[in-house]
Design a protein around this motif. Structure first.
Motif, PDB file in Angstrom:
ATOM      1  N   ASN A 402       0.831  -1.200   0.000  1.00 30.44           N
ATOM      2  CA  ASN A 402       0.000   0.000   0.000  1.00 30.44           C
ATOM      3  C   ASN A 402       0.866   1.251   0.000  1.00 30.44           C
ATOM      4  OD1 ASN A 402      -1.470   2.209   1.667  1.00 30.44           O
ATOM      5  ND2 ASN A 402      -3.076   0.923   0.783  1.00 30.44           N
ATOM      6  N   THR A 404       4.917   2.816   0.679  1.00 32.57           N
ATOM      7  CA  THR A 404       6.327   2.700   1.025  1.00 32.57           C
ATOM      8  C   THR A 404       6.780   4.035   1.557  1.00 32.57           C
ATOM      9  OG1 THR A 404       6.603   1.273  -0.860  1.00 32.57           O
ATOM     10  CG2 THR A 404       8.598   2.065   0.178  1.00 32.57           C
ATOM     11  N   SER A 406      10.058   5.852   2.565  1.00 34.75           N
ATOM     12  CA  SER A 406      11.505   5.744   2.657  1.00 34.75           C
ATOM     13  C   SER A 406      11.994   6.744   3.682  1.00 34.75           C
ATOM     14  CB  SER A 406      12.155   5.986   1.300  1.00 34.75           C
ATOM     15  OG  SER A 406      11.904   7.294   0.897  1.00 34.75           O
ATOM     16  N   SER A 461      -0.030   8.050   5.947  1.00 37.92           N
ATOM     17  CA  SER A 461       0.795   9.240   6.028  1.00 37.92           C
ATOM     18  C   SER A 461       1.009   9.565   7.496  1.00 37.92           C
ATOM     19  CB  SER A 461       0.124  10.407   5.313  1.00 37.92           C
ATOM     20  OG  SER A 461      -1.127  10.642   5.899  1.00 37.92           O
ATOM     21  N   CYS A 462       1.972  10.433   7.712  1.00 39.93           N
ATOM     22  CA  CYS A 462       2.322  10.751   9.095  1.00 39.93           C
ATOM     23  C   CYS A 462       1.266  11.661   9.690  1.00 39.93           C
ATOM     24  CB  CYS A 462       3.685  11.421   9.135  1.00 39.93           C
ATOM     25  SG  CYS A 462       4.236  11.744  10.797  1.00 39.93           S
ATOM     26  N   ASP A 463       0.904  11.346  10.903  1.00 42.00           N
ATOM     27  CA  ASP A 463      -0.141  12.121  11.549  1.00 42.00           C
ATOM     28  C   ASP A 463       0.436  12.936  12.695  1.00 42.00           C
ATOM     29  OD1 ASP A 463      -2.804  12.899  12.136  1.00 42.00           O
ATOM     30  OD2 ASP A 463      -2.772  11.506  13.821  1.00 42.00           O
ATOM     31  N   PHE A 464       1.388  12.384  13.383  1.00 41.29           N
ATOM     32  CA  PHE A 464       1.887  13.080  14.557  1.00 41.29           C
ATOM     33  C   PHE A 464       3.347  12.716  14.783  1.00 41.29           C
ATOM     34  CE2 PHE A 464       2.580  13.235  19.192  1.00 41.29           C
ATOM     35  CZ  PHE A 464       2.401  14.595  19.368  1.00 41.29           C
TER      36      PHE A 464
ATOM     37  N   LYS B 385       1.655   3.743  -2.834  1.00 45.49           N
ATOM     38  CA  LYS B 385       2.136   5.108  -2.709  1.00 45.49           C
ATOM     39  C   LYS B 385       3.552   5.091  -2.156  1.00 45.49           C
ATOM     40  CE  LYS B 385       0.931   9.343  -0.469  1.00 45.49           C
ATOM     41  NZ  LYS B 385       0.254   9.880   0.689  1.00 45.49           N
ATOM     42  N   VAL B 386       4.346   5.988  -2.637  1.00 47.63           N
ATOM     43  CA  VAL B 386       5.710   6.087  -2.135  1.00 47.63           C
ATOM     44  C   VAL B 386       5.864   7.439  -1.456  1.00 47.63           C
ATOM     45  CG1 VAL B 386       8.131   6.071  -2.731  1.00 47.63           C
ATOM     46  CG2 VAL B 386       6.549   4.631  -3.983  1.00 47.63           C
ATOM     47  N   LEU B 387       6.298   7.410  -0.220  1.00 52.23           N
ATOM     48  CA  LEU B 387       6.529   8.646   0.513  1.00 52.23           C
ATOM     49  C   LEU B 387       8.024   8.808   0.686  1.00 52.23           C
ATOM     50  CD1 LEU B 387       3.952   8.734   3.422  1.00 52.23           C
ATOM     51  CD2 LEU B 387       4.022  10.175   1.425  1.00 52.23           C
ATOM     52  N   VAL B 388       8.564   9.860   0.141  1.00 44.92           N
ATOM     53  CA  VAL B 388       9.961  10.143   0.392  1.00 44.92           C
ATOM     54  C   VAL B 388      10.013  11.404   1.227  1.00 44.92           C
ATOM     55  CG1 VAL B 388      10.817   9.024  -1.671  1.00 44.92           C
ATOM     56  CG2 VAL B 388      10.116  11.395  -1.777  1.00 44.92           C
ATOM     57  N   PRO B 389      11.113  11.657   1.890  1.00 44.25           N
ATOM     58  CA  PRO B 389      11.193  12.882   2.702  1.00 44.25           C
ATOM     59  C   PRO B 389      10.905  14.101   1.845  1.00 44.25           C
ATOM     60  CG  PRO B 389      13.067  11.465   3.140  1.00 44.25           C
ATOM     61  CD  PRO B 389      12.303  10.830   2.032  1.00 44.25           C
ATOM     62  N   PRO B 392       4.282  15.622   1.293  1.00 41.69           N
ATOM     63  CA  PRO B 392       3.342  15.753   2.408  1.00 41.69           C
ATOM     64  C   PRO B 392       2.953  14.373   2.896  1.00 41.69           C
ATOM     65  CG  PRO B 392       2.263  16.208   0.347  1.00 41.69           C
ATOM     66  CD  PRO B 392       3.724  16.116   0.042  1.00 41.69           C
ATOM     67  N   GLY B 393       2.849  14.215   4.170  1.00 43.60           N
ATOM     68  CA  GLY B 393       2.510  12.917   4.737  1.00 43.60           C
ATOM     69  C   GLY B 393       3.723  12.228   5.295  1.00 43.60           C
ATOM     70  N   HIS B 394       4.895  12.600   4.843  1.00 41.39           N
ATOM     71  CA  HIS B 394       6.086  11.987   5.411  1.00 41.39           C
ATOM     72  C   HIS B 394       6.368  12.554   6.788  1.00 41.39           C
ATOM     73  CE1 HIS B 394      10.307  10.915   5.906  1.00 41.39           C
ATOM     74  NE2 HIS B 394      10.017   9.900   5.132  1.00 41.39           N
ATOM     75  N   GLN B 395       6.124  13.837   6.929  1.00 40.22           N
ATOM     76  CA  GLN B 395       6.239  14.457   8.241  1.00 40.22           C
ATOM     77  C   GLN B 395       4.837  14.780   8.729  1.00 40.22           C
ATOM     78  OE1 GLN B 395       8.810  15.384  10.237  1.00 40.22           O
ATOM     79  NE2 GLN B 395      10.393  14.462   8.969  1.00 40.22           N
ATOM     80  N   ALA B 396       4.725  14.879  10.013  1.00 45.48           N
ATOM     81  CA  ALA B 396       3.416  15.230  10.558  1.00 45.48           C
ATOM     82  C   ALA B 396       3.056  16.635  10.106  1.00 45.48           C
ATOM     83  CB  ALA B 396       3.473  15.188  12.072  1.00 45.48           C
ATOM     84  N   PRO B 397       1.791  16.857   9.755  1.00 43.21           N
ATOM     85  CA  PRO B 397       1.399  18.209   9.363  1.00 43.21           C
ATOM     86  C   PRO B 397       1.578  19.158  10.537  1.00 43.21           C
ATOM     87  CG  PRO B 397      -0.522  16.807   9.639  1.00 43.21           C
ATOM     88  CD  PRO B 397       0.673  15.924   9.731  1.00 43.21           C
ATOM     89  N   GLU B 491       0.455  26.627  -5.029  1.00 39.67           N
ATOM     90  CA  GLU B 491       0.527  26.064  -6.368  1.00 39.67           C
ATOM     91  C   GLU B 491       1.966  25.698  -6.717  1.00 39.67           C
ATOM     92  OE1 GLU B 491      -1.969  25.229  -8.253  1.00 39.67           O
ATOM     93  OE2 GLU B 491      -0.454  24.410  -9.592  1.00 39.67           O
ATOM     94  N   HIS B 494       2.927  22.516  -5.126  1.00 33.52           N
ATOM     95  CA  HIS B 494       2.403  21.355  -5.833  1.00 33.52           C
ATOM     96  C   HIS B 494       3.211  21.050  -7.075  1.00 33.52           C
ATOM     97  CE1 HIS B 494      -0.963  20.024  -3.594  1.00 33.52           C
ATOM     98  NE2 HIS B 494      -1.438  21.258  -3.481  1.00 33.52           N
ATOM     99  N   GLN B 495       3.448  22.120  -7.849  1.00 34.73           N
ATOM    100  CA  GLN B 495       4.204  21.947  -9.088  1.00 34.73           C
ATOM    101  C   GLN B 495       5.563  21.339  -8.785  1.00 34.73           C
ATOM    102  OE1 GLN B 495       3.817  22.892 -12.390  1.00 34.73           O
ATOM    103  NE2 GLN B 495       1.686  23.529 -12.247  1.00 34.73           N
ATOM    104  N   LEU B 498       5.234  17.637  -8.262  1.00 32.21           N
ATOM    105  CA  LEU B 498       4.737  16.758  -9.304  1.00 32.21           C
ATOM    106  C   LEU B 498       5.748  16.579 -10.417  1.00 32.21           C
ATOM    107  CD1 LEU B 498       1.127  18.045  -9.332  1.00 32.21           C
ATOM    108  CD2 LEU B 498       1.954  15.864  -8.512  1.00 32.21           C
TER     109      LEU B 498
END
Lengths: 793, 588
Positions: A402, A404, A406, A461-464, B385-389, B392-397, B491, B494-495, B498
């Motif tokens: 679902n 990854t 990194s 995703s990170c929440d906290f 989904k791949v989250l790299v540093p 958004p979502g890799h760190q807490a908002p 914007e 985002h750009q 992406l």
């Protein structure tokens, strides 16, 4: 202190099967391998363990087929005995007591009971001498005298070369050695990956050698096929190389066999090879170099890095296995189910190469999510981390990646845990790391991503991001109802509420960092237990936020039973581990077991039972809901069994006796009856003390029988001579009678020519020989068959 | 119950092994016997009987569990292995030629064959629960009792006028049920007829005992199912012998194909029944057996299975067995050549109809590669989904003092065409007279940008943001109204994420914004929440910068090294041969 008379610790599988070279039976149907204190007999066709030959009381160090009887095998053990087994039926035939631990079993030819003691002692001394130099010398298919001669010679030879090589500073130490079955040739494998073929070895001064080189690092095993046409070699690359003898440039390869090859063995008929691997696996390979079966034990890497887990769906035990894989192991069947490829990268067998390994994994309560952490460490600051979240897809019946993430943290991840949600979806995961933070990951719908990417389904995703005074969190734990999260920051335990991520309270019992945290369950859910490095086990009451009790013990592992209030604490005390099972609210332990095993226990798991036990015995009550399994330092999987359970098992175990007669093919219908007739006396003589003695003339008879019919003289010509020879003089008869009296039970088996039995009655008559028939057989043995020899010449 | 009962010759036998349900034995259309492992869901072994085409397998029954033999009795030591596992080993197969084959799954070979007793095809085989005795019923109307220790027929008797289609031995091993014209109950000690039941009008395919025999013999029940009969009947064996008719019946949607039953040990315990019908549905029943009941029962739960195509087709179930707890069922579905085995953990009993959708491979390969690798590869597809540093979502908002979710309004722009046209015109005019209208262009860009941001029009935004001229960017940003600053920053963020190649352009925009509008941005109260993503991105970039610089340096070193070594190769070898040799031969 509660006694533990009714509860026993029992071994529950997971033992090593790659410790010594396995033995393949003559007909290639069975595989025998030493596994701890028993010899396991596997079927090569189905990979199933047919039975375990039990009787040794210490580690078994060698298994060998008995050359004179293809249904029997020897095993030797550190307990100083050699045992002879009938491995098809799993019967112990005889035990030879040697008195010294035996490290290696050599080929034994013609064992005589009075003599065997000496012989084995001799063998033992030999091996002791040789084991100083190298691992396992091997000689095959030679007579005993020749073999010892060779071994000694090899030994000198080794010493000689070892010195020479050391002077040169080369890396060609011997690692393994094997002899050609028919020719005067010895193959040796070396540390630098070379194989040398030594010829003309019997004349010491004039030997020659040639070198084969394919392996890039040490050759760990070498074998010739029974005909001597091929040489098999294997090493750490896990590639089986088949060299053609005398045409060494031609080779066949069988790559990607798994772990490093430790042993190779070949069945006496040459139909199968098998390779043992360092990852506790035996691969069975057909002679056309095709893998036909894999017998896989519990994979033991250099260490277990993940916790032991139970997959909620299949109730399989999950831990890290092969590099980059998670293994799923069935506890009920003591069998590996499969390895789940998490990293999905080719593993390169090379020393010193750092590769991704699965270091952490967690399942949620319903088994629909799996979180794995993989790590590659090159140098401490350049740690590579991946957190993967896998969803179980009902439609595909498989885990689907679902998300990854990194580099989820900058430091190594120390703990990973899902909350215990009894029903409904899990939407949270907490990971703690050496970088001083813990992160809460949340499953969220893709709301905030704009119109560019179309993602189907929710992702994580990170929440906290939580921290406490830049201390390093070591452990985390959710309470039973998931309303609280406890994170241990060195000496301080912080309690958070996952709903709003507020720090509720901190608990502390200095000195000593908190190593393990555990919430109580059910009626004890108000308690939080923590084990510290300063040998304390603390229990906090969360209602009053105060310390309830504290006791001094060096807890190496703290574990809560998910189905009851019980907790298990493995304590390390004076070199061995003790187990205490207790309820957090009660002062007395429910169960304690001193000196469970030597060394620390760091991996254990409660496995929910399928059927609850209804034992009211106090000492065994804690086992009513769950089993407790634990791994020792020697990687043996042990568990506890109650007396009642054991009684039930032994009562219900009943052997189903079904006769085994396969009369299937037309060939068998034609030939099988003859064979039965030949084999049955042999089967009866299996238990006889004396080994089979070949009469002097049996070679002639054999030769006659194996001769093609068209080169023989006519039957009428033979017949009169044969009948002549059957007539025995009076003295000879007397002699045989006398012999029958003093050696009862001795029976000759090899020669019973089919002509002597009417073929009609053969099926039923064979097992019960009448006295006359026995006598006739004996007389036949005494016969002088030299007339045939003359004839054949 | 030791094993499942036989099944009629019309259908392909498909039986789970008893107790631990480790195996599923299926005899497929091609006459081969395949054993599937229910744990790993893979094929375990395949066996081709020597006469698999002429004498097809008609019925399968698993033998009682083999327990691994205990060694000689001696004192049990600590950590000695216990033989807890109960392995299903032997499998009896009845064939159309009248022989019974015993197959050993542990050895993977035929154990023995029992023949020369039946003159017609075997319809059913049944193991005695305790002794090593096997019963077989055949088309020749006989029942044969086999002594397996010797492999010989022990006794044989005529059971009915018609073919014997089904057999069942009672759990205590004293009674045998046989079904021909009527259902008969035999006393196994004397081989005498004990009871007779009217039975069904068609061939009985299933007979199972529903209770273990209680002390008072009124409580012995058994169930029966027949071909073309949409009922499962329950019969009571009564002391008084008034038991000609069935006491209870369960309704089905089609004729039963596979029946699994958990017998009740006492009156307080319900009998659980799982019936797979010919139409591929599974029906679950739960019933307390106590005396007759006129009204037929309908299932407590029906399970259907469908595939995941657009117009879902039903997937037929092959077999189902009930788990030890009431909520789990082990299912086999699909086709006989490649059945799929699944443990359904929570069959919701509150719902009467359950439909499961499963992705079943429709393509059939007749030659099946047996997996010898023991490695399963989980699915990794592009949907993950791949989250790299930095994403958004890799760190807490980051959350400000007050949490407000700014609702993003997305207007569906109707004037898309007009703006595009406008843009085209501007482009034309820009190309025609750049120099004259340079100032005008930047002005237009600012207007366009505002329009684009308001309408979220990707085309316009792309056009504007792709500008490479630093001056243009600066001027555009300077002329931007304050209200458009924040949307622009978002914007740009985002750009930035992406399209990685346009990153450098976006940085220019960002720089311009920060140069001109820092004071405005600083005055915003919820700055932290709004620009958190941007902040994380910058932070992670800065962290990576050090490493990247290092890598760049190393690469540069390598590249220059390669380049210099190449160039040195280019230089031709110095010719050491003498260009001219003067031989002075005439010295003397």
């Amino acid at each position: 202190m509660v006694e533990h008379g009714d509860v026993r610790v029992v071994h529950k599988g997971g033992s090593k099967i790659n410790f010594r070279e396995p033995a393949l039976s003559t007909d290639s149907r069975f595989l025998l391998c030493a596994s701890g204190e028993s010899v396991k007999v596997f079927s090569t066709a189905t990979e199933e363990c047919l039975h375990a030959l039990q009787g040794h009381t210490d580690l078994i160090t060698g298994v060998l087929l008995r050359p004179s009887n293809h249904l029997q095998a020897y095993s030797c053990s550190l307990d100083g005995t050699v045992r002879l087994w009938d491995f098809t039926d799993g019967i112990l035939i005889r035990t030879y007591s040697i008195g010294y631990p035996i490290y290696e079993l050599f080929q034994l030819v013609a064992v005589h009971l009075p003599q065997c003691g000496e012989q084995l002692v001799e063998a033992k001394e030999l091996s002791a001498v040789l084991s100083n130099i190298s691992s396992n010398p091997a000689a095959s298919a030679f007579g005993r005298e020749v073999r010892i001669f060779r071994c000694l010679e090899v030994y000198f030879f080794k010493n000689f070369f070892l010195k020479k090589d050391n002077q040169k500073g080369g890396k060609n130490t011997f690692t393994c050695i094997t002899c050609h079955p028919t020719e005067d040739c010895i193959a040796s494998g070396h540390e630098d990956g070379k194989i040398r073929l030594w010829r003309n070895f019997n004349h010491r001064k004039e030997y020659t050698y040639s070198t084969l080189h394919w392996h890039h690092s040490a050759v760990s095993s070498l074998r010739f096929t029974p005909e001597g046409t091929n040489l098999l070699s294997g090493g750490v690359e896990s590639v089986l190389v088949q060299w053609r003898y005398n045409q060494e440039s031609q080779r066949d390869f069988l790559p990607r066999l798994g772990g490093a090859i430790t042993h190779i063995s070949v069945s006496p008929d040459g139909a199968l090879f098998c390779t043992s691997h360092s990852d506790n696996k035996i691969t069975i390979i057909q002679s056309c170099v095709k893998v036909s079966a894999v017998i896989q034990g519990l994979v033991k890497g250099d260490r277990i890095r993940t916790d032991l887990m139970i997959e909620p769906r299949s109730k399989a035990l999950v831990l890290n296995g092969k590099p980059g894989h998670l293994q799923f192991y069935s506890l009920q069947r003591d069998k590996l189910l499969y390895n789940l490829d998490i990293v999905q990268q080719e593993y390169i067998h090379e020393s010193g190469l750092e590769q991704f390994e699965v270091v952490m994994a967690a399942f949620d309560a319903s088994g629909s999510w799996l979180a794995t952490v993989e790590e590659r460490k090159q140098k401490a600051p350049e740690l590579e981390l991946n957190l993967k979240l896998w969803a179980f897809d009902d439609q595909k019946q498989s885990f689907v990646l679902n998300t990854t993430i990194s580099a989820p943290h900058e430091g190594r991840i120390t703990a990973l845990c899902f909350p215990h949600v009894s029903d409904g979806q899990t939407t949270m995961l907490v990971s703690t790391s050496r970088d001083g933070h813990f992160k809460a990951w949340q499953l969220a719908a893709p709301g905030f991503i704009k119109f560019y990417l179309i993602l189907k389904g929710p992702s994580w995703s990170c929440d906290f991001l939580g921290a406490y005074h830049s201390l390093v969190p070591e452990c985390c734990c959710f309470s039973a109802d998931s309303s609280l999260l406890a994170v241990g920051f060195q000496e301080v335990v912080t309690v958070w509420t996952p709903a709003s991520w507020e720090l509720l309270t901190t608990l502390s019992q200095p000195p000593g960092a908190v190593r393990d945290l555990c919430f109580g369950r059910l009626s004890c859910s108000k308690y939080l237990l923590g084990a510290t490095t300063s040998r304390l086990l603390c229990c906090w009451n969360l209602l009053t936020c105060s310390l309830e009790w504290v006791t001094s013990m060096d807890v190496s592992l703290l574990l809560a039973d998910p189905l009851s209030e019980n907790m298990a604490a493995f304590c390390f005390e004076a070199g061995s581990t003790d187990l205490f099972v207790f309820k957090p609210g009660e002062p007395r332990p429910l169960f304690s077991h001193k000196a469970l095993c030597s060394g620390r226990v760091t991996h254990a798991v409660f496995v929910p039972r399928e059927v609850m036990l209804e034992s009211c015995d106090e000492a065994s009550q804690w086992l009513n809901c769950s089993h407790l399994y634990f791994l020792t330092q020697s990687m043996d999987l042990l568990t506890f069994i109650t007396k009642a359970e054991e009684d039930k098992l032994t009562a219900s175990s009943k052997q189903l006796v079904v006769s085994d007669d396969v009369a299937m093919t037309p060939f068998h219908l034609l030939l099988g009856k003859h064979r039965d007739q030949l084999e049955n006396p042999q089967a009866e003589s299996r238990l006889s003390v004396e080994p089979i003695r070949q009469p002097s003339s049996s070679a002639g008879i054999n030769e006659l029988l194996q001769m093609p019919a068209h080169v023989l003289p006519s039957a009428s010509f033979l017949c009169s001579m044969f009948v002549q020879s059957l007539l025995i003089s009076k003295e000879e008869e007397m002699e045989s009678e006398k012999e029958e009296e003093d050696s009862d039970g001795e029976m000759e088996s090899r020669i019973s020519r089919p002509e002597h039995m009417p073929s009609g009655e053969s099926g039923c008559a064979a097992p019960a020989l009448t006295k006359e028939e026995v006598r006739e057989l004996r007389r036949l043995k005494k016969l002088d068959h030299s007339w045939m020899k003359g004839l054949l010449d | 119950m030791a094993s499942d009962g036989g099944s009629s010759s019309l259908q392909l036998p498909c039986v789970f092994s008893p107790k631990s349900r480790q195996y599923l034995a299926v005899c497929a259309q091609d006459g081969r016997l395949r054993i599937w492992n229910t744990d790993s869901k893979t094929i375990n072994q395949e066996y081709v009987p020597s006469a698999h085409l002429s004498a097809t397998c008609t019925c399968i029954a698993w033998g009682p569990c083999r327990t691994v033999k205990e060694g000689p009795q001696r004192k049990k030591r600590k950590s000695e292995a216990v033989q807890v596992e109960e392995k299903a080993d032997l499998l009896a197969m009845g064939t159309a030629a009248g022989s019974v084959l015993l197959y050993s799954t542990a050895k993977g070979t035929l154990h023995c064959s029992l023949d020369e007793a039946h003159s017609a095809g075997v319809n059913c085989v049944h193991w005695h629960p305790e002794d090593s005795v096997l019963y077989s019923g055949s088309d020749d109307t006989n029942i044969v009792e086999w002594d397996l220790q010797s492999g010989k027929m022990r006794s044989k008797w005529k059971a009915d006028r018609a073919a014997v289609t089904s057999l069942c031995v009672s759990p205590d091993g004293k009674l045998l049920l046989s079904a021909g014209h009527v259902i008969k109950m035999w006393d196994l000690d004397t081989k005498e007829l004990y009871r007779k039941f009217t039975g069904h009008s068609t061939a009985v395919t299933t007979l199972r005992f529903a209770t273990t025999r209680p002390p008072d013999s009124n409580g012995l029940y058994f169930v029966s199912g027949a071909a073309h009969d949409r009922l499962i009947s329950v019969w009571q064996v009564r002391e008084d012998g008034k038991d000609k008719n069935s006491v209870v019946s369960f309704t089905l949607t089609d004729e039963p194909r596979h029946v699994d039953l958990v017998p009740s040990n006492s009156k307080e315990e319900a009998v659980r029944l799982a019936v797979v019908c010919q139409d591929g549905q599974l029906h679950l029943f739960e019933h307390f057996l106590n005396g007759p009941c006129k009204k037929p029962f309908s299932p407590s739960c029906s399970v259907q299975m469908a595939d995941t195509r657009e117009s879902p087709m039903p997937i037929p179930m092959l077999a189902a067995v009930l788990g030890r707890d009431s909520r789990s069922v082990l299912l086999a579905y699909g086709n006989h050549l490649q059945p799929v085995i699944e443990q359904v953990v929570s069959v919701n009993t509150t719902e009467r109809h359950v439909c499961l959708s499963r992705d079943v491979k429709t393509s059939l390969s007749l030659t099946m590669e047996s997996t010898v690798s023991k490695v399963k590869t989980p699915v990794v597809n592009t949907k993950s989904k791949v989250l790299v540093p930095g994403l958004p979502g890799h760190q807490a908002p980051l959350k400000g003092s007050h949490l407000e979710k700014a609702s993003e309004k997305r207007k569906k722009d109707t004037k898309e065409m007009s703006i595009a046209e406008q843009l085209g015109e501007i482009d034309l005019s820009a190309t025609s007279s750049e120099k004259v209208k340079a100032s005008l262009q930047t002005d237009n860009y600012a207007v366009l940008l505002v329009q684009g941001l308001e309408s979220n029009d990707a085309d316009i935004l792309n056009k504007v943001l792709q500008t490479r001229k630093e001056m243009v960017i600066k001027k555009t940003v300077a002329r931007l109204p304050l209200s458009a600053v924040l949307p622009l920053v978002k914007e740009v963020g985002h750009q930035r994420r992406l399209c990685f190649d346009t990153g450098i352009l976006m940085v220019r925009w960002l720089k311009a914004v920060l140069m001109h509008h820092t004071s405005y941005l600083a005055s915003l109260p919820d700055l932290v929440t709004e620009l958190g993503v941007l902040y994380h991105m910058i932070e992670s970039r800065v962290k990576m910068f050090h490493k990247l610089t290092k890598l760049h340096g190393k690469l540069y070193l390598l590249m220059t090294h390669v380049a210099t070594s190449d160039s040195s190769n280019m230089v031709s070898e110095v010719d050491h041969t003498a260009k001219l040799v003067y031989e002075d031969g005439e010295w003397d």
